[in-house]
Design a protein around this motif. Sequence first.
Motif, PDB file in Angstrom:
ATOM      1  N   ASP A 161      -8.883   9.885   0.188  1.00 59.45           N
ATOM      2  CA  ASP A 161      -9.051   8.443  -0.013  1.00 59.45           C
ATOM      3  C   ASP A 161      -9.923   8.287  -1.248  1.00 59.45           C
ATOM      4  N   THR A 221      -4.761   7.666  -0.519  1.00 61.63           N
ATOM      5  CA  THR A 221      -4.955   6.227  -0.347  1.00 61.63           C
ATOM      6  C   THR A 221      -6.030   5.742  -1.308  1.00 61.63           C
ATOM      7  N   ALA A 264      -2.707   0.983   2.737  1.00 64.22           N
ATOM      8  CA  ALA A 264      -3.308   2.308   2.863  1.00 64.22           C
ATOM      9  C   ALA A 264      -3.625   2.663   4.316  1.00 64.22           C
ATOM     10  N   LEU A 291      -2.328   5.952   6.241  1.00 65.94           N
ATOM     11  CA  LEU A 291      -3.240   6.876   6.899  1.00 65.94           C
ATOM     12  C   LEU A 291      -2.822   7.113   8.343  1.00 65.94           C
ATOM     13  N   PRO A 339     -12.711  11.337   2.198  1.00 67.04           N
ATOM     14  CA  PRO A 339     -12.980  10.093   1.469  1.00 67.04           C
ATOM     15  C   PRO A 339     -13.934  10.371   0.303  1.00 67.04           C
ATOM     16  N   ASN A 349     -11.391   1.598   3.582  1.00 68.95           N
ATOM     17  CA  ASN A 349     -10.110   1.922   4.219  1.00 68.95           C
ATOM     18  C   ASN A 349     -10.312   2.700   5.511  1.00 68.95           C
TER      19      ASN A 349
END
Length: 318
Positions: free
Chosen positions: A7, A33, A103, A107, A122, A128
């Motif tokens: 992410d 994402t 996103a 996921l 991340p 997100n």
Amino acid sequence: MQEMILDVDTGIDDALALMLAVRHPDVNLRAVTCVAGNASLEQVVRNTLTVLDAAGAGDIPVAAGAVRPLLAEANHAAHVHGSDGLGDLALPASTRTVVPMHAVELLRREILASPTPVTLVPLAPMTNIALLVRMYPEVLANIERIVFMGGSASVGNATAVAEFNTWHDPEAAEIVLTSGVAITMYGLDVFYAVTIPPEDIVRLAEASEPGTQLVGRLLKHIVSVKGGEVRVAGDGHGDIGDAGAVCAAIDPAGLSTVNLPVRVSLGDPLTRGQTVVDHRTAGHEQHGAGDSLFRRIDVALGVDGTRYAKLFLDTITA
């Protein structure tokens, strides 16, 4: 093969992380994402697709996510990453397109579809991921670990005590840290310690292969904007930043962690976004009011910078 999802808020070091994840032979990058952070969401998406082109990536699904933090306004970092988020290198636009879903939906799809539990990395404000945790908690059972770049057990960079990603969306960070998933915090205590020497940066920038050359050019930009950062060891060295968190996910033995109670400061403007790490020895925790709200996570306090730099270079140039 490690099932992994990144992410990102693709600025310069996210780009290095994407290159590493795409090119490492033991990583199956299931999806990427995007979230607003280093740059606007639109720019982050554009940068991500451009970097995947340069990396020679296959058909990896990419989705756009949150355009701003859960509560606060967005605060971008053009002073570090350039007005376009990638050092203003005038890179060609990609012909890739994002998948037609948010996103959070991507996921959910990829985590539930993975044959083995996913490592979620991340490298951005965790907006997100917090939305995913709240909307689809059933995915948590198929996440092996979250290795996030963010936080600090000492000093900050966005403020005196707060690191940029947790400062940008502290509510999101607190939601993720209290999700119950196994978590490793790859924060500022190790962020600057994985560096590439100047001679290797020159070698990368002069390479004929486009992805390798881009890595060298991005590292040159990092050196130019972080010349006064005393936490970067070595004159003329460039730190790989977020890519170190991907190294930690691939090779956790190179990281020294301690399982410690952590909370994210949400109220006081002076400390907002700080990851408050309780270093006290066992038996003293009960003396602080509200300590029951802390959650134990693995906090990175040391890293074998040489080991991770070699992992990064060997993967990029293989």
